[in-house]
Design a protein around this motif. Structure first.
Motif, PDB file in Angstrom:
ATOM      1  N   SER A 134      -9.004 -13.145 -10.756  1.00  0.00           N
ATOM      2  CA  SER A 134      -8.993 -11.883  -9.704  1.00  0.00           C
ATOM      3  C   SER A 134      -8.137 -12.487  -8.860  1.00  0.00           C
ATOM      4  O   SER A 134      -8.184 -13.938  -8.099  1.00  0.00           O
ATOM      5  N   VAL A 135      -6.482 -12.589  -8.670  1.00  0.00           N
ATOM      6  CA  VAL A 135      -6.266 -13.279  -7.718  1.00  0.00           C
ATOM      7  C   VAL A 135      -5.952 -12.075  -6.465  1.00  0.00           C
ATOM      8  O   VAL A 135      -6.095 -10.798  -6.440  1.00  0.00           O
ATOM      9  N   LEU A 136      -6.049 -12.325  -5.354  1.00  0.00           N
ATOM     10  CA  LEU A 136      -6.529 -12.264  -4.466  1.00  0.00           C
ATOM     11  C   LEU A 136      -5.343 -10.696  -3.639  1.00  0.00           C
ATOM     12  O   LEU A 136      -4.310 -11.829  -3.490  1.00  0.00           O
ATOM     13  N   PRO A 137      -5.689  -9.551  -2.741  1.00  0.00           N
ATOM     14  CA  PRO A 137      -4.703  -9.428  -1.565  1.00  0.00           C
ATOM     15  C   PRO A 137      -4.423 -10.500  -0.145  1.00  0.00           C
ATOM     16  O   PRO A 137      -4.974 -11.361   0.091  1.00  0.00           O
ATOM     17  N   HIS A 138      -3.304  -9.941   0.376  1.00  0.00           N
ATOM     18  CA  HIS A 138      -2.715 -10.923   1.154  1.00  0.00           C
ATOM     19  C   HIS A 138      -3.228 -10.406   2.342  1.00  0.00           C
ATOM     20  O   HIS A 138      -3.782  -9.072   2.510  1.00  0.00           O
ATOM     21  N   PRO A 139      -3.678 -11.327   3.400  1.00  0.00           N
ATOM     22  CA  PRO A 139      -4.500 -11.413   4.284  1.00  0.00           C
ATOM     23  C   PRO A 139      -3.424 -10.158   5.345  1.00  0.00           C
ATOM     24  O   PRO A 139      -4.189  -9.049   5.770  1.00  0.00           O
ATOM     25  N   SER A 140      -2.652  -9.519   5.400  1.00  0.00           N
ATOM     26  CA  SER A 140      -1.702  -8.980   6.214  1.00  0.00           C
ATOM     27  C   SER A 140      -2.566  -7.836   5.935  1.00  0.00           C
ATOM     28  O   SER A 140      -1.993  -6.374   6.849  1.00  0.00           O
ATOM     29  N   LEU A 141      -2.583  -7.237   4.849  1.00  0.00           N
ATOM     30  CA  LEU A 141      -3.112  -5.791   4.047  1.00  0.00           C
ATOM     31  C   LEU A 141      -4.371  -5.286   4.986  1.00  0.00           C
ATOM     32  O   LEU A 141      -4.141  -4.190   5.326  1.00  0.00           O
ATOM     33  N   ARG A 142      -5.662  -6.064   5.605  1.00  0.00           N
ATOM     34  CA  ARG A 142      -5.761  -5.805   5.965  1.00  0.00           C
ATOM     35  C   ARG A 142      -5.716  -5.383   7.800  1.00  0.00           C
ATOM     36  O   ARG A 142      -6.382  -4.125   8.184  1.00  0.00           O
ATOM     37  N   SER A 143      -4.493  -5.540   8.177  1.00  0.00           N
ATOM     38  CA  SER A 143      -3.946  -5.539   9.184  1.00  0.00           C
ATOM     39  C   SER A 143      -3.321  -4.361   9.071  1.00  0.00           C
ATOM     40  O   SER A 143      -3.229  -3.061   9.395  1.00  0.00           O
TER      41      SER A 143
ATOM     42  N   MET B 175       0.483  -1.075   0.095  1.00  0.00           N
ATOM     43  CA  MET B 175       0.174   0.120  -0.521  1.00  0.00           C
ATOM     44  C   MET B 175       0.500   1.261  -0.176  1.00  0.00           C
ATOM     45  O   MET B 175       1.603   1.266   1.063  1.00  0.00           O
ATOM     46  N   GLY B 176       0.722   1.993  -1.131  1.00  0.00           N
ATOM     47  CA  GLY B 176       1.021   3.531  -1.046  1.00  0.00           C
ATOM     48  C   GLY B 176       0.869   4.647  -2.164  1.00  0.00           C
ATOM     49  O   GLY B 176       1.549   5.741  -1.588  1.00  0.00           O
ATOM     50  N   LYS B 177       0.333   4.520  -2.982  1.00  0.00           N
ATOM     51  CA  LYS B 177      -0.050   5.336  -3.176  1.00  0.00           C
ATOM     52  C   LYS B 177      -1.713   5.089  -3.603  1.00  0.00           C
ATOM     53  O   LYS B 177      -2.332   4.326  -3.636  1.00  0.00           O
ATOM     54  N   SER B 178      -2.134   6.731  -3.401  1.00  0.00           N
ATOM     55  CA  SER B 178      -3.742   6.618  -3.664  1.00  0.00           C
ATOM     56  C   SER B 178      -3.888   6.324  -5.243  1.00  0.00           C
ATOM     57  O   SER B 178      -3.399   6.303  -6.224  1.00  0.00           O
ATOM     58  N   THR B 179      -5.602   5.656  -5.485  1.00  0.00           N
ATOM     59  CA  THR B 179      -6.176   5.028  -6.975  1.00  0.00           C
ATOM     60  C   THR B 179      -6.158   5.864  -7.781  1.00  0.00           C
ATOM     61  O   THR B 179      -5.995   6.401  -8.622  1.00  0.00           O
ATOM     62  N   GLY B 180      -6.604   7.529  -7.091  1.00  0.00           N
ATOM     63  CA  GLY B 180      -7.696   8.463  -8.346  1.00  0.00           C
ATOM     64  C   GLY B 180      -8.432   7.402  -8.742  1.00  0.00           C
ATOM     65  O   GLY B 180      -9.080   8.167 -10.328  1.00  0.00           O
ATOM     66  N   PHE B 181      -9.179   6.674  -8.348  1.00  0.00           N
ATOM     67  CA  PHE B 181     -10.504   5.917  -9.304  1.00  0.00           C
ATOM     68  C   PHE B 181     -11.091   6.663  -9.287  1.00  0.00           C
ATOM     69  O   PHE B 181     -11.861   6.971  -7.711  1.00  0.00           O
ATOM     70  N   LYS B 182     -12.224   7.081  -9.618  1.00  0.00           N
ATOM     71  CA  LYS B 182     -13.685   8.025  -9.802  1.00  0.00           C
ATOM     72  C   LYS B 182     -14.293   7.442  -9.513  1.00  0.00           C
ATOM     73  O   LYS B 182     -14.663   6.101  -9.025  1.00  0.00           O
ATOM     74  N   THR B 183     -15.565   7.902  -8.345  1.00  0.00           N
ATOM     75  CA  THR B 183     -16.235   7.712  -7.668  1.00  0.00           C
ATOM     76  C   THR B 183     -17.625   7.106  -8.987  1.00  0.00           C
ATOM     77  O   THR B 183     -17.672   8.089  -9.866  1.00  0.00           O
ATOM     78  N   ARG B 184     -17.883   5.497  -8.832  1.00  0.00           N
ATOM     79  CA  ARG B 184     -18.824   4.991  -9.604  1.00  0.00           C
ATOM     80  C   ARG B 184     -20.018   5.125  -8.656  1.00  0.00           C
ATOM     81  O   ARG B 184     -20.565   5.009  -7.630  1.00  0.00           O
ATOM     82  N   SER B 185     -21.545   4.559  -9.315  1.00  0.00           N
ATOM     83  CA  SER B 185     -22.678   4.212  -8.390  1.00  0.00           C
ATOM     84  C   SER B 185     -22.131   3.198  -8.053  1.00  0.00           C
ATOM     85  O   SER B 185     -21.589   2.314  -8.485  1.00  0.00           O
ATOM     86  N   CYS B 186     -23.218   3.285  -7.034  1.00  0.00           N
ATOM     87  CA  CYS B 186     -23.792   2.365  -6.539  1.00  0.00           C
ATOM     88  C   CYS B 186     -23.901   0.813  -7.037  1.00  0.00           C
ATOM     89  O   CYS B 186     -25.235   0.829  -8.041  1.00  0.00           O
ATOM     90  N   GLY B 187     -23.073  -0.500  -6.857  1.00  0.00           N
ATOM     91  CA  GLY B 187     -23.123  -1.833  -7.669  1.00  0.00           C
ATOM     92  C   GLY B 187     -22.487  -1.409  -8.894  1.00  0.00           C
ATOM     93  O   GLY B 187     -22.768  -2.878 -10.033  1.00  0.00           O
TER      94      GLY B 187
END
Length: 541
Positions: free
Chosen positions: A120-129, A1-13
């Protein structure tokens, strides 16, 4: 984790576009048409996660969460909204960080909810912490408030009445014996001092081992004394060492200096507790230095979960986590202020159990210049006077300086009572001895003093609260009040809320803000989709 996504807000769903997959980090693959077909076929139309995805807008939290990542440094960040939704799944289904990702690997409904392709490959569990540490309690509190705001925008939350209650949370610690706690504190202080005075630390560690060996056959009080004495001696040379260090910048602080400061604080706290065995704020464990001993039916070690709930919709509005010795009655003020600051609303009434029957709190809550609440609290039972005169039978003059007894005798002799909640007036023994009403006032037994009468500073508040008991409004509010107890039971029975998952008050706060998000979303979904008459009735009002 280190960089802002800049991903635009999208509508729910909505599903992310494939060209934006970089924003989620290297593992993300957007759902393909085949994935969408699989989701359509395998996830039932009435599945709970379909309802959540339709009704709840998680995207609105993106900008607030992304602000915790540096915009230019580090590798692309794992999408914070995806990580937040993983937290929702973990707390809704009572899964650990590792287990929730294992479920996502095989659970199609989970992948549908997260907008993840089966590739999709999933993130590592440690990233939740890592995410919890990066966001901190304040961000999770803002997410909780954001869900409440969505409920408000849907017309579900009203400002008429809040129901407040608390339950106990058992800390995730093993409580060491005092001798072990002192030894652990000494070792932590030496570890923190190691980067600054290695040679001296090695000498003190050798001495600690010598003390351990020399005291093996001694009684525990003598073993404890020698360790306490050694800890005091270590503090005497570590403290000047710390004070000579250059100041630490506030953000981010220098880690070794901060560790030394925290270790010194804990050492002083342990010694202060040792010097005052009757202290009511004793540190229990270095693993969780915020946990305390409290009473809730019986003694326990941990925290209080304190919540306030809208009586109309049964949606939690604010919550907080207090040490077990915290004042959960007085915390009602902080809860109301927290909600009104977050939503700019003005609450009308508050209902509590009899812990709130305290004059200074009743005055504070009902103050027209303050919270200005109508308060419904069960009064404590008055003792049976058994035909004798009680405080209200003694008249206080307008100046509040003198009382007159039923026989017409006066006194101005007074001192503050033990709780500093009123004046205790003293009548002379000689005056009472000759009084014709003595038996109704003092009884027939011998007395070495005259009658003592306490005039409480908050008699008006207590009288008003007692008078309210016979009103229809009070009876209706008390009829509604058990619903907050059932809500706390939902924390405990459905979401493991009796036990803290984490250590430290802030991390425990994160646990309960996330659990509160889960419980509120369940309630929102039920209010908006249920055909149950009572639920539909409340949702429509």
């Amino acid at each position: 984790m280190g960089k802002s996504t800049g991903f635009k807000t999208r509508s729910c769903g909505a599903v992310p576009k494939a060209e934006d997959h970089y924003a989620y980090g290297l593992y993300y693959v957007a759902p393909t048409e085949l994935d969408l077909l699989i989701f359509q076929k395998l996830v039932p139309a009435d599945h709970y996660l379909r309802k959540v995805k339709t009704l709840i807008d998680f995207e609105c939290f993106r900008s607030a969460l992304a602000s915790c990542y540096h915009p230019d440094e580090g590798r692309p960040a794992d999408d914070p909204v995806l990580m937040l939704k993983l937290g929702f799944l973990a707390f809704h289904y009572n899964l650990s960080d590792r287990r929730v990702l294992a479920e996502v690997q095989v659970n199609v409904a989970f992948r549908f909810f997260l907008d993840l392709s089966v590739e999709s490959v999933l993130p590592h569990p440690s990233l939740r912490s890592v995410l919890r540490s990066r966001l901190g309690e304040a961000k999770y509190q803002s997410v909780f408030a954001g869900i409440v705001e969505q409920a408000r925008s849907l017309g579900l939350v009203k400002d008429r009445l809040r129901l407040k209650d608390a339950t106990h949370v058992i800390a995730n610690i093993a409580i060491p014996a005092t001798i072990r706690l002192v030894a652990q504190t000494r070792q932590r202080l030496l570890e923190a001092a190691r980067p600054f005075a290695l040679e001296r630390v090695l000498q003190e560690e050798a001495r600690a081992q010598a003390i351990h060996t020399a005291t093996l056959d001694l009684q525990e009080p003598e073993r404890l004394l020698q360790r306490v004495t050694h800890l005091r001696e270590i503090i005497l040379w570590v403290e000047p060492l710390f004070l000579d260090l250059p100041p630490s910048p506030p953000d981010p602080p220098v880690a070794p200096r901060q560790a030394l400061e925290e270790a010194l604080h804990l050492a002083h706290k342990v010694l202060a507790d040792r010097d005052d065995p009757e202290a009511g704020d004793k540190l229990l464990s270095l693993a969780d230095p915020d946990a305390r001993v409290g009473m809730h039916g019986s003694y326990f070690s941990g925290y209080f979960l304190d919540v306030s709930m809208d009586a109309h919709s049964q949606i939690l509005t604010p919550l907080s986590v207090l040490p077990a010795n915290g004042n959960e009655a007085a915390d009602a003020t902080a809860l109301i202020q927290q909600e009104e600051a977050a939503h700019h609303n003005d609450l009308e009434a508050l209902s509590m159990d009899n812990a709130g029957f305290r004059g200074e709190l009743l005055r504070e809550w009902q103050d027209p210049q303050g919270l200005d609440l109508e308060v419904y609290v069960p009064p404590t039972a008055l003792p049976d006077p058994q035909g004798r005169f009680v405080s209200k039978d003694f008249a206080l003059d307008q100046a509040g300086q003198r009382v007159t007894c039923p026989a017409g005798k006066e006194t101005s002799t007074r001192v503050r009572n033990r709780l500093d909640s009123g004046w205790k007036y003293q009548f002379p023994r000689t005056l009472c001895a000759a009084c014709e009403l003595r038996s109704q006032c003092l009884g027939d037994g011998p007395r070495v003093t005259g009658r003592q009468v306490v005039k409480n500073d908050y008699e008006a508040e207590y009288s008003a609260a007692r008078a309210k008991v016979d009103t229809p409004e009070y009876k209706w509010v008390r009829h509604l009040h058990p619903s907050i107890e059932r809500k706390l039971s939902e924390f405990v029975r459905r979401h493991g809320g009796r036990y803290a998952r984490y250590r430290g008050r802030e991390r425990v706060g994160i646990q309960y803000f996330l659990t509160g998000v889960v419980i509120n979303i369940k309630r929102i979904v039920r209010l908006l989709t249920s055909s149950t008459p009572s639920v539909a009735f409340w949702a429509s009002r």
